[in-house]
Structure formats: structure tokens, C-alpha cells
Design an enzyme around this catalytic site. Sequence first.
Site, PDB file in Angstrom:
ATOM      1  N   CYS A  90       0.840  -1.202   0.000  1.00  0.00           N
ATOM      2  CA  CYS A  90       0.000   0.000   0.000  1.00  0.00           C
ATOM      3  C   CYS A  90       0.878   1.256   0.000  1.00  0.00           C
ATOM      4  O   CYS A  90       1.529   1.558  -0.988  1.00  0.00           O
ATOM      5  CB  CYS A  90      -0.960  -0.040   1.185  1.00  0.00           C
ATOM      6  SG  CYS A  90      -2.323   1.150   1.075  1.00  0.00           S
ATOM      7  N   HIS A 177      -3.662  -5.222   0.882  1.00  0.00           N
ATOM      8  CA  HIS A 177      -3.085  -5.663   2.159  1.00  0.00           C
ATOM      9  C   HIS A 177      -3.132  -7.188   2.275  1.00  0.00           C
ATOM     10  O   HIS A 177      -4.132  -7.756   2.706  1.00  0.00           O
ATOM     11  CB  HIS A 177      -3.846  -5.033   3.329  1.00  0.00           C
ATOM     12  CG  HIS A 177      -3.572  -3.579   3.499  1.00  0.00           C
ATOM     13  ND1 HIS A 177      -2.549  -3.103   4.281  1.00  0.00           N
ATOM     14  CD2 HIS A 177      -4.180  -2.489   2.963  1.00  0.00           C
ATOM     15  CE1 HIS A 177      -2.537  -1.781   4.231  1.00  0.00           C
ATOM     16  NE2 HIS A 177      -3.518  -1.382   3.436  1.00  0.00           N
ATOM     17  N   GLU A 179      -1.707  -9.035   4.419  1.00  0.00           N
ATOM     18  CA  GLU A 179      -1.678  -9.477   5.813  1.00  0.00           C
ATOM     19  C   GLU A 179      -3.061  -9.599   6.440  1.00  0.00           C
ATOM     20  O   GLU A 179      -3.237 -10.271   7.462  1.00  0.00           O
ATOM     21  CB  GLU A 179      -0.814  -8.520   6.651  1.00  0.00           C
ATOM     22  CG  GLU A 179      -1.418  -7.157   6.926  1.00  0.00           C
ATOM     23  CD  GLU A 179      -1.205  -6.149   5.804  1.00  0.00           C
ATOM     24  OE1 GLU A 179      -1.391  -4.944   6.044  1.00  0.00           O
ATOM     25  OE2 GLU A 179      -0.863  -6.572   4.677  1.00  0.00           O
ATOM     26  N   SER A 231       2.197 -13.113  38.290  1.00  0.00           N
ATOM     27  CA  SER A 231       0.762 -12.896  38.466  1.00  0.00           C
ATOM     28  C   SER A 231      -0.003 -14.205  38.519  1.00  0.00           C
ATOM     29  O   SER A 231      -1.131 -14.246  38.983  1.00  0.00           O
ATOM     30  CB  SER A 231       0.213 -12.042  37.310  1.00  0.00           C
ATOM     31  OG  SER A 231       0.231 -12.780  36.096  1.00  0.00           O
ATOM     32  N   GLY A 232       0.619 -15.282  38.011  1.00  0.00           N
ATOM     33  CA  GLY A 232      -0.073 -16.558  37.943  1.00  0.00           C
ATOM     34  C   GLY A 232      -0.728 -16.801  36.605  1.00  0.00           C
ATOM     35  O   GLY A 232      -1.247 -17.883  36.346  1.00  0.00           O
ATOM     36  N   GLY A 233      -0.708 -15.776  35.722  1.00  0.00           N
ATOM     37  CA  GLY A 233      -1.250 -15.945  34.388  1.00  0.00           C
ATOM     38  C   GLY A 233      -0.284 -16.704  33.492  1.00  0.00           C
ATOM     39  O   GLY A 233       0.812 -17.084  33.906  1.00  0.00           O
ATOM     40  N   VAL A 234      -0.693 -16.918  32.254  1.00  0.00           N
ATOM     41  CA  VAL A 234       0.119 -17.681  31.306  1.00  0.00           C
ATOM     42  C   VAL A 234       1.481 -17.021  31.090  1.00  0.00           C
ATOM     43  O   VAL A 234       2.522 -17.679  31.158  1.00  0.00           O
ATOM     44  CB  VAL A 234      -0.612 -17.819  29.951  1.00  0.00           C
ATOM     45  CG1 VAL A 234       0.265 -18.561  28.945  1.00  0.00           C
ATOM     46  CG2 VAL A 234      -1.937 -18.539  30.133  1.00  0.00           C
ATOM     47  N   ASP A 235       1.477 -15.720  30.858  1.00  0.00           N
ATOM     48  CA  ASP A 235       2.706 -15.033  30.472  1.00  0.00           C
ATOM     49  C   ASP A 235       3.762 -15.078  31.569  1.00  0.00           C
ATOM     50  O   ASP A 235       4.907 -15.479  31.333  1.00  0.00           O
ATOM     51  CB  ASP A 235       2.393 -13.585  30.094  1.00  0.00           C
ATOM     52  CG  ASP A 235       1.310 -13.483  29.044  1.00  0.00           C
ATOM     53  OD1 ASP A 235       1.139 -14.453  28.276  1.00  0.00           O
ATOM     54  OD2 ASP A 235       0.619 -12.450  28.987  1.00  0.00           O
ATOM     55  N   SER A 237       3.879 -17.008  34.131  1.00  0.00           N
ATOM     56  CA  SER A 237       4.223 -18.393  34.467  1.00  0.00           C
ATOM     57  C   SER A 237       5.253 -18.949  33.488  1.00  0.00           C
ATOM     58  O   SER A 237       6.215 -19.620  33.890  1.00  0.00           O
ATOM     59  CB  SER A 237       2.965 -19.265  34.459  1.00  0.00           C
ATOM     60  OG  SER A 237       2.046 -18.853  35.451  1.00  0.00           O
TER      61      SER A 237
END
EC number: 6.3.5.2
Length: 518
Positions: A90, A177, A179, A231-235, A237
Site C-alpha cells: 500500500c 493488504h 496481511e 501474576s499466575g497468568g500464562v505469560d 508463568s
Amino acid sequence: MFKIMKDFTEQEKIIVLDFGSQYNQLITRRIREFGVYSELHPHTITVEEMKALNPTGIIFSGGPNSVYDEDAFRADERIFDMGIPILGICYGMQLMTTHFGGKVERAKDREYGKADIHVEKPNRLFAGLPTDQVVWMSHGDLVVEEPAGFEVTVTSKSCPIAGIADEERSLYGVQFHPEVRHSVYGNELLKNFALNVCGCKGDWTMENFSEVEIAKIQEIVGDKKVLLALSGGVDSSVVGVLIHKAIGDQLTCIFVDHGLLRKGEADQVMETLQGEFNMNIIKVDAKKRFMDKLAGVSDPEQKRKIIGNEFIYVFDDEANKLDGVEFLAQGTLYTDIIESGTATAQTIKSHHNVGGLPEDMQFKLIEPLNTLFKDEVRALGTELGMPDAIVWRQPFPGPGLGIRVLGEITEEKLEIVRDSDYILREEIKNAGLEREIWQYFTALPNIRSVGVMGDGRTYDHTVVVRAVTSIDGMTADWARIPWDVLEKISVRIVNEVDHVNRVVYDITSKPPATVEWE
């Protein structure tokens, strides 16, 4: 604050230059799907900086400017002379056109939406693709004369020059585009550029990523200690397991129970990460501290900043009790950085891992996942041997329920969100939909409505159910949950959660909305 940066100079890669398009992050994601590492960099990068990155190919993204605007985004024109493949998308194609002497003009009507194109002259970029395709257009200018040495490769009804190419120099441009998923063969086109044109092998995997990161963490940290914002979240952890594999007990995890966690989450964090992975975790009960700071605060940005600051202050307090701590680790993802804005894109909202950090923070910051998308983090977690219960845990923002309670946060509102969210997760699991829906949660807008329960009139809270499907979090569509499942969710929430008389389902995609409400 000093941030540890990565060095992927030896890894074959495609660099995407950011000219301000809302789609440019998707280009990076699509290239990675083919096993080719890709990074986004600002359009202001110099040719010297580009050479230091040692790219295999370069993509110029789209953008909102006209090439003739006085303040239009430009690239270092010497980049065109590096002798490596370049694809202009573009606005990127229009920049390429004007640089090499072609002509760009304002279109009579801005073109936005699906369009039919015809490939007039197939080349390596269109190898194996149909000559007639449906693509996504979004532009106000168009190329009216191709540069010398280029051929017109693609046409459309409203855009006679929708693609150009100089095969000898491996320079390509497309007005549409690829993508965006509305471009039916867009992925295949980008794959052709990465593998056929640039000659990439497509061997970038989470296995070699983890090996590189573990070695890099060991080199950077040495014999020093690291604190992790757990935090215990996925990231966080996955970050914890990755760093623990690299340096073992040199890692201390600070788990702050700020009172903004999901139901039963604090206990689950300790049982899983400390029990199963033998990680060194210090649990800090800071509920009162956070609630006192958040009292009377309604503005979402202010809440994020307060929560971010208090996290850091808690870490400072705990770090002062430890010797040799130099580094703070965070689970910041690529999407977090993107959504917090770049030099050429407007800030959508400040993210908890990249906003609100004091300038005088005493730690060096390590963010091992800050080049990964969410699905890549899950793949990394699996590669590291983490159980599905953690890897596929629902995404949870650092500010926790603090940004799922709109307006002022109170204990009563937090309990409503905790209980309703727990019911939602139970019913999604019972319906066997937990792997089909990318993210689901409840939020509490600052809305009360009239209802009738029993023989009396009520004036109580409304709970919002939010569920979306996505691949990478950059775009998302609302999940088509079966009506009977939604009915069970609604009935249970209204009957089992105090002070709620209405449940609504958010059917807004991203964009225009974000996944979270704040």
C-alpha cells in the site's frame, strides 16, 4: 531503568518498517507463521542500523499518509540500495514508486474494503496462486505510472496499477493488504516473499527460541539474582519456568496478592508453580494497600498507573530484603508493546507491563517474551514441558479485576466479577468450548438497571460476558457461543451472584473495540 534487548543478528529475519498502518503488526505475525523470524521497526531506522540487523528481506508497511504530505513518513532512501528483497504494501508501494521515479496521485474516491484483482504477469511473489483473487484494499492514493525498470503485475477495476515488480532487483509492490485475512491468498503471497523471494529456510521454532533465550539469560544475569513479577497468568508463568530453567534458584518470584485476582487463583498459583516446579516464591498479601490506593479512582488509565506503581513499590520492598538482586523480569508480550503505541502509531491504552513504571526503578528489566505473540507463548510453554492447565489458562491482565470493574473499585463489585467469571468458566468448560474460544471473562460496567425478581422490583448491577476468538490477539471476533450455553450462563449468574439482575453479551470485534473493556 535499563532494558535488556535481544540480539538476533545471526537469525534469518524479515524486518517490517512501521509507517503507521493499523495492520502493520499483522505482517510480522504472518511472516512468523512460516517459521521465519520477523520484527517491526520504526520507519526512521537508518541504513546503518538496518545493516546491523542483517535482514534477509524488508517489508514496507502501509500507512495513513499521502506520499506528497509535507509531514509524510519517509524511509532512509539508502535502504533501497542494500541489494536485498523489498516488498512495499500500500503506502510502502507508493514510497517505492516515487523513490524510483514513478507517479502517485490522489484517487477520486478512497477505496476501502474487498476488491477483485487480476494478476497480469505472474512472478515469484504470485507463484502457485490464482490469477483472479479477492483482496483487501485501504488507500486514498494510487500509482498512475510505474517506475522505469518495473512491470505492472496486478490490476483491478478501480486500481489499474495494483502491483508492480522489478524481478531482477527483487523489488515488489502491492496496493492491497495481504496481511489482512480478507485477502484470500494473502498468506500465500507473504509466504512466497519470505521463502521464494528472500530464500528463508523457515526453521525458526520455539525450540531454538528457548535455547537462545536460556543462553542469553545466563549470559546477562551471571551470578546475580532476578525477581519475577508473578501474576499466575500464562505469560508470567512461562517467563518463570523459562528463567528458572536458565538460572534455577537465582530466580525469586514475588507473587503479589493485590486482591484483584480471580476466584481461588492465589491458592492455585502457589500449589502449581511452587509445588510442581519447585520455584522460589514469596507471597505478599497487599490487598489493603492496593484497595486504599484505588479508593475513589474511576479513570482507567489512572487505575493502571496506580496498580503498576504499587507493584513496583512492593517489589522494591521485597528486593531490599534480598541480597544481589539486580534484575526484574516481566511477562510483557509483543502485543503489549504494540498496543501501548510505537513512534508512528497512536496509543490505544497504556499496558500494565509497559506503563506506570517509575523512571527511578532500581532494577534492570528483563522481558524474555517481548518479541512473542500470545499463541507463541503457549507454544513455548508446551516446549518447556508445562502442563496444559497452565499453558491454556485464560489470559489475565496484570491489573487483574481492577480493569474489569469499570469505575471505582469496591469489594462488592470485585466479588460480583469473581463469582460471575467463575460461573462463566465452569459453563464454558462444561460445554467443551474452552479450547475453541481464545478468551472469555466477565466485566462489570458502571451500570445499574431495573429488574423484577420474585415479587419485587430490583435496581441492580449488569454483568457483561465477553468471549472472543483470535489467533494472536491483534484482531479478534466475538465468539458464537451456542444460545443454550449463553442461557445457562445468564441464568446461573442472575440466580447465584448477589446484586445482579441482568447479563449482556458483548458482540463487538477487535477492532474497533479492544478485548478488555478498560
